[in-house]
Design an enzyme around this catalytic site. Structure first.
Site, PDB file in Angstrom:
ATOM      1  CD  GLU A   1      -1.292  -2.305   2.170  1.00  0.00           C
ATOM      2  OE1 GLU A   1      -2.059  -2.885   2.954  1.00  0.00           O
ATOM      3  OE2 GLU A   1      -0.083  -2.601   2.043  1.00  0.00           O
TER       4      GLU A   1
ATOM      5  CB  CYS B   1      -0.726  -0.204   5.498  1.00  0.00           C
ATOM      6  SG  CYS B   1       0.840  -1.021   5.094  1.00  0.00           S
TER       7      CYS B   1
END
Length: 341
Positions: free
Chosen positions: A66, A98
């Site tokens: 991500e 993330c």
């Protein structure tokens, strides 16, 4: 592209880093800017109508998928849709959460393949994103993603590694001649595939008898420019001090205990390479998740060659073990057959 097609594209990114992320899961991610995708809007030939930014899990200590995709997108991430194969983490590990990066980038929608069963995540990432007002969709191409991440999912839910049993034989099921000679039954393409299998495994296991007989090295030897980590070499029993497999982890005892110990050491996928006694022990104990069999177009032509499994087998046809055929692939002159338990 629709959600499923974009998730499959993220899966392709994950597949490309399969052998470099351990002990982290191999994850792929896409960032589709607002207006590039929309509600099924596509450009030429079914492609997304604008740029799509990609990311995949880096080796340990590096960014997760991500974060890599968001970095590639930059300001284009604001108002975007993010596609990721596995639920984003919401805890501090080697890298920051993330979810923090996704929220900070101003992503409007997150599409997730499957929830992460790791107790440190397990829905927390999804909840954190929703609490931040992000639209979250879970379960897109879930069966396919779960298949891709099966070793990771097993490790996180059972504490034991995913076990792959590798076998190589002639078409009449023999692994070596009566005098023990066996190099090489299969060709170069099949042998290269074995190295790819080792590269995607965290540990490779053989019995001490195989070490004494064949003196294998059990290393990854691939000239592909990638930085493959070498798997942990594991011997059931004691290996000679001067064996090429050394340094190796030497274990003994029941196989469940062996797998539990390897799981504690962070082994997500274990490749069992033999010999015939060890192969039978894992098979008969029901501990094999996948069988990968390389078949050469050769016949020993008798019943005195070495078999795939050493020891008694099914006593009646009703007791014959049956699995599920996953794939059959031609590798040079050989066949690669993958069977699921």
């Amino acid at each position: 592209m629709d959600d499923v097609e974009l998730m499959r594209r993220a899966m392709a990114l994950a597949a490309a880093v399969r052998s470099t992320t351990a002990p982290n899961p191999w994850v792929g991610c896409l960032v589709v800017p607002a207006g590039s995708h929309g509600s099924g809007e596509t450009g030429e030939a079914g492609e997304a109508a604008g740029p799509v930014f990609e990311g995949a899990t880096a080796p340990p200590g590096g960014p997760h998928a991500e974060v890599a995709a968001l970095a590639a997108a930059g300001d284009a991430a604001r108002g975007s849709t993010l596609y990721v194969t596995l639920e984003p983490c919401a805890h501090q590990g080697r890298t920051p959460p993330c979810t923090e990066a996704i929220i900070g980038a101003g992503v409007a929608r997150v599409v997730i393949g499957i929830e992460d069963p790791d107790p440190l995540v397990a829905g927390r990432g999804i909840a954190t994103l929703r609490q931040a007002g992000i639209d979250v969709t879970v379960g897109v191409a879930a069966d396919e993603v779960a298949e891709q991440l099966a070793p990771y999912l097993k490790h996180r839910t059972t504490g034991q590694p995913w076990v792959v049993l590798k076998l190589a034989a002639s078409l009449d099921g023999r692994t070596a001649a009566p005098d023990g000679t066996s190099r090489w039954i299969t060709g170069e393409a099949a042998r290269r595939d074995v190295h790819l299998l080792r590269a995607s495994s965290d540990a490779v296991l053989v019995g001490a008898g195989t070490v004494r007989t064949d003196d294998p090295e059990l290393t990854v030897r691939l000239d592909d420019g990638l930085d493959h980590a070498q798997p942990l070499r594991v011997v059931l029993g004691r290996a000679p001090a001067d064996a090429r497999v050394q340094p190796a982890l030497e274990l003994s005892g029941d196989l469940d205990g062996v797998l539990a110990e390897l799981g504690r050491r962070g082994v997500i996928q274990l490749l069992v390479e033999g010999g015939a006694t060890v192969a039978r022990e894992f098979h008969c104990a029901g501990l094999v998740d996948r069988y990968v069999l390389y078949l050469a177009p050769a016949f020993f032509g008798g019943d005195d060659g070495r078999p795939l499994f050493a020891g008694p087998g099914a006593g009646t046809i009703d007791d014959v073990w049956r699995g599920r055929l996953v794939s059959v692939e031609r590798l040079g002159e050989d066949l690669r057959v993958e069977v699921a338990a």
